[in-house]
Motif scaffolding. Structure first.
Motif, PDB file in Angstrom:
ATOM      1  N   GLY A 268       0.813  -1.197   0.088  1.00 19.74           N
ATOM      2  CA  GLY A 268       0.098   0.148  -0.044  1.00 19.74           C
ATOM      3  C   GLY A 268       0.601   1.238  -0.172  1.00 19.74           C
ATOM      4  N   SER A 269       0.336   2.260   0.411  1.00 18.41           N
ATOM      5  CA  SER A 269       0.912   3.471   0.447  1.00 18.41           C
ATOM      6  C   SER A 269       0.914   4.412   1.803  1.00 18.41           C
ATOM      7  CB  SER A 269       0.077   4.464  -0.588  1.00 18.41           C
ATOM      8  OG  SER A 269      -1.327   4.682  -0.177  1.00 18.41           O
ATOM      9  N   ASP A 270       1.330   3.595   2.801  1.00 17.89           N
ATOM     10  CA  ASP A 270       1.212   4.180   4.391  1.00 17.89           C
ATOM     11  C   ASP A 270       2.396   5.194   4.148  1.00 17.89           C
ATOM     12  OD1 ASP A 270      -0.796   2.329   4.948  1.00 17.89           O
ATOM     13  OD2 ASP A 270       0.667   1.174   5.701  1.00 17.89           O
ATOM     14  N   ARG A 271       1.859   6.278   4.939  1.00 24.06           N
ATOM     15  CA  ARG A 271       3.120   7.227   5.065  1.00 24.06           C
ATOM     16  C   ARG A 271       4.135   6.742   6.185  1.00 24.06           C
ATOM     17  NH1 ARG A 271       0.523  11.932   7.473  1.00 24.06           N
ATOM     18  NH2 ARG A 271       2.746  13.015   7.138  1.00 24.06           N
ATOM     19  N   VAL A 439      12.757   8.617  -3.071  1.00 29.68           N
ATOM     20  CA  VAL A 439      12.518   8.657  -1.515  1.00 29.68           C
ATOM     21  C   VAL A 439      11.080   9.539  -1.117  1.00 29.68           C
ATOM     22  CG1 VAL A 439      13.409  10.095   0.369  1.00 29.68           C
ATOM     23  CG2 VAL A 439      14.933   8.780  -1.314  1.00 29.68           C
ATOM     24  N   ALA A 440      10.892  10.583  -2.049  1.00 32.57           N
ATOM     25  CA  ALA A 440       9.702  11.406  -1.632  1.00 32.57           C
ATOM     26  C   ALA A 440       8.170  10.507  -1.680  1.00 32.57           C
ATOM     27  CB  ALA A 440       9.306  12.690  -2.512  1.00 32.57           C
ATOM     28  N   GLU A 441       8.319   9.661  -3.007  1.00 28.93           N
ATOM     29  CA  GLU A 441       6.973   9.201  -3.240  1.00 28.93           C
ATOM     30  C   GLU A 441       6.885   7.983  -2.089  1.00 28.93           C
ATOM     31  OE1 GLU A 441       7.549   7.528  -7.064  1.00 28.93           O
ATOM     32  OE2 GLU A 441       7.059   9.571  -8.029  1.00 28.93           O
ATOM     33  N   THR A 442       7.896   7.276  -1.772  1.00 26.27           N
ATOM     34  CA  THR A 442       7.986   6.213  -1.019  1.00 26.27           C
ATOM     35  C   THR A 442       7.624   6.467   0.468  1.00 26.27           C
ATOM     36  OG1 THR A 442       9.529   4.864  -2.524  1.00 26.27           O
ATOM     37  CG2 THR A 442       8.990   4.026  -0.232  1.00 26.27           C
ATOM     38  N   THR A 443       8.328   7.482   0.866  1.00 26.76           N
ATOM     39  CA  THR A 443       8.005   7.987   2.513  1.00 26.76           C
ATOM     40  C   THR A 443       6.866   8.713   2.686  1.00 26.76           C
ATOM     41  OG1 THR A 443       9.399  10.000   2.150  1.00 26.76           O
ATOM     42  CG2 THR A 443      10.574   8.068   2.882  1.00 26.76           C
ATOM     43  N   GLY A 444       6.313   9.562   1.706  1.00 22.23           N
ATOM     44  CA  GLY A 444       5.269  10.372   1.836  1.00 22.23           C
ATOM     45  C   GLY A 444       5.344  11.608   2.739  1.00 22.23           C
ATOM     46  N   LEU A 445       6.734  12.017   2.944  1.00 21.51           N
ATOM     47  CA  LEU A 445       7.043  13.214   3.771  1.00 21.51           C
ATOM     48  C   LEU A 445       6.688  14.570   3.093  1.00 21.51           C
ATOM     49  CD1 LEU A 445      10.829  12.014   5.030  1.00 21.51           C
ATOM     50  CD2 LEU A 445       8.445  12.148   6.372  1.00 21.51           C
ATOM     51  N   SER A 446       6.484  15.380   3.547  1.00 23.03           N
ATOM     52  CA  SER A 446       6.147  16.781   3.164  1.00 23.03           C
ATOM     53  C   SER A 446       7.405  17.403   2.481  1.00 23.03           C
ATOM     54  CB  SER A 446       5.475  17.731   4.259  1.00 23.03           C
ATOM     55  OG  SER A 446       6.395  17.873   5.192  1.00 23.03           O
ATOM     56  N   ARG A 447       7.608  18.236   1.698  1.00 28.00           N
ATOM     57  CA  ARG A 447       8.694  18.970   1.342  1.00 28.00           C
ATOM     58  C   ARG A 447       9.624  19.252   2.670  1.00 28.00           C
ATOM     59  NH1 ARG A 447       9.100  23.222  -3.449  1.00 28.00           N
ATOM     60  NH2 ARG A 447       8.337  21.201  -4.507  1.00 28.00           N
ATOM     61  N   PHE A 448       9.036  20.009   3.456  1.00 26.99           N
ATOM     62  CA  PHE A 448       9.785  20.623   4.782  1.00 26.99           C
ATOM     63  C   PHE A 448      10.387  19.252   5.461  1.00 26.99           C
ATOM     64  CE2 PHE A 448       9.928  21.218   9.405  1.00 26.99           C
ATOM     65  CZ  PHE A 448      10.766  22.587   9.574  1.00 26.99           C
TER      66      PHE A 448
END
Length: 481
Positions: A268-271, A439-448
């Motif tokens: 799935g796409s869990d943050r 990294v951004a797509e997998t982790t789901g972290l905001s830009r900050f």
């Protein structure tokens, strides 16, 4: 148990049934003897508050970024540690040779399990000792008496030496613990690891909180809180800071590819950011609660909180003798440690087992058998090198093991070299080589938060872990060798 296969007879890859199942399993992997035994020992030896506060800072500035990095690699790769790193490397146009540090982690997990099972066997022995003691208290109509009635301090201390001298007992406990670990891993992710985590972790937290409450009422809770959280900054020497740095890695089981392996079972796409935060907070909370569980009991009977490695196996049994319901609490305490040991040991065996499945195409049963048996055999040599059976050795050949502390050697090699190396390469790989979009797509972290994390993992973590590695290899730098 026979694993499900596809139409070609290849085992289908398993996964967690839910996010909460993964969190429980990951917390179980992180929570172990490092929290319940090693953290209070280091806190006691290092003077308490300054060490504790510095350790908390290390967890969130260094440990948390590395936790998230390992989970990211696993989720992005969806296979064993080596294969997952190679997958991320290929996607990032980096050399597939980076997969070697995944192999280093798998080897470290395999070696750590060998002596971890031996030490867990000691815990299993003390569970038996206190179970027999509590059973005797029940038969005598005194269920709330102190522990080990009739034994003086010397006799309680001698129990540890007698256990070390009893080689058949040590072998039996080592075999029993390794057998339980193997059974859970052989059953797979869902029916084995996940089921064990969902049963054992709630039990663990119930026991932990219960004994903390007990200690708050019958022990010296105020002095324990002051000891743990009132810093004497003069005691924050370079050696103490290095111990805190190392404990942050050790406690979170970083550098052994455990969280990479567990992360690979996430679908799935869990943050991942909040998930990593929960794991770090839970692990640190357990360490602090362990201190609040042990030190009120130790301090209330006037014992030394800086007793070192004997704190759990000699100091506390004597303290339980002086406490109301000490027989029952002693049993529950060692059951608590045993549960923590089991949840960590299954993650240690799962790492090389997953490697065998992913890289060698072995069945789960074959891979778990090979690595479980191999780790058990190495553990025998660790065990023989740690006992004191000098008067009963039948063959001169065994003198080699009685005179060589193999357990501490393996522990030192993995803890001072392999774990820091694994963590260092993780930080460099994720901080400098991994594709930023992946990294951004997998982790789901905001830009900050992505920026904060990348700064910590690319700069602070490699420097700090390098310090641990260098000072571990050359302790004279800190005035310790």
């Amino acid at each position: 148990m026979v694993a499900a296969t596809d139409m070609h007879g290849i085992e289908k890859r398993e996964g967690w049934s839910s996010r909460s199942a993964f969190i429980l399993a990951a917390i179980g992997a992180a929570v172990g003897l490092g929290n319940i035994w090693r953290f209070p020992t280091l806190a006691g030896e290092s003077g308490g508050g300054a060490f504790v506060l510095f350790y908390i800072g290390c967890v969130f500035l260094l440990g948390l970024p590395l936790v998230l990095s390992e989970i990211f690699i696993g989720k992005a790769g969806q296979t064993d540690a080596v294969g997952s790193i190679r997958h991320v490397a290929a996607h990032s146009r980096a050399s597939k040779s980076w997969g070697l540090f995944g192999g280093l982690g798998a080897l470290a997990a395999f070696l750590i399990l060998s002596f971890y099972s031996v030490v867990a066997g000691w815990v299993l022995y003390y569970v038996g000792v206190f179970a027999a003691d509590f059973g005797g208290a029940l038969l005598a109509g005194e269920p709330f008496r102190g522990a080990l009635a009739g034994e003086d301090h010397g006799a309680i201390q001698q129990r540890l030496g007698d256990m070390f001298a009893n080689v058949p007992l040590l072998l039996g406990m080592h075999a029993a613990f390794m057998g339980l670990t193997f059974y859970i891993i052989a059953r797979g992710v869902g029916s084995g690891i996940e089921k064990a985590a969902t049963i054992l972790m709630p039990m663990f937290f119930a026991l932990l909180v219960g004994i903390v409450i007990y200690g708050a009422f019958v022990g010296d809770f105020g002095e324990a809180v002051a000891f743990l959280f009132t810093p004497d900054w003069s005691k924050l020497t370079p050696g103490v800071m290095n111990s805190a740095l190392g404990q942050a890695l050790f406690s979170l089981s970083l550098g052994v590819a455990g969280l990479i392996t567990y992360g690979s079972y996430i679908g799935g796409s869990d943050r991942l950011g909040p998930t990593a935060g929960i794991i770090a907070v839970a692990d640190t909370s357990v360490a602090l609660l362990a201190g609040l569980m042990i030190f009120p009991i130790v301090l209330s009977v006037g014992l030394d909180p800086a007793a070192g490695p004997t704190l759990v196996f000699q100091t506390l049994p004597f303290a339980f003798q002086e406490m109301p319901a000490g027989s029952l609490i002693g049993l529950l305490f060692f059951l608590l440690i045993l549960v923590a040991a089991v949840t960590s040991s299954i993650s240690l065996l799962e790492v090389p087992t997953a490697w065998g499945i992913g890289e060698m195409k072995w069945s789960r049963m074959k891979s778990a058998t090979i690595f479980g048996l191999g780790s058990f055999v190495i553990g025998i040599f660790c065990l023989l090198g740690y006992n004191v059976w000098a008067d009963v050795r039948p063959l001169g050949f065994w003198d080699i093991f009685a005179e060589t502390d193999i357990l501490d050697t393996v522990d030192g090699f993995t803890g001072k070299i392999m774990l820091p190396l694994g963590a260092f390469f993780t930080a460099i790989f994720v901080g400098w080589k991994a594709d930023r979009r992946l990294v951004a797509e997998t982790t789901g972290l905001s830009r900050f938060w992505l920026g904060v994390w990348r700064f910590l993992i690319a700069w602070l973590c490699p420097i700090a872990v390098a310090i641990i590695l260098v000072t571990g290899l050359f302790p004279s730098i800190l005035g310790q060798g």
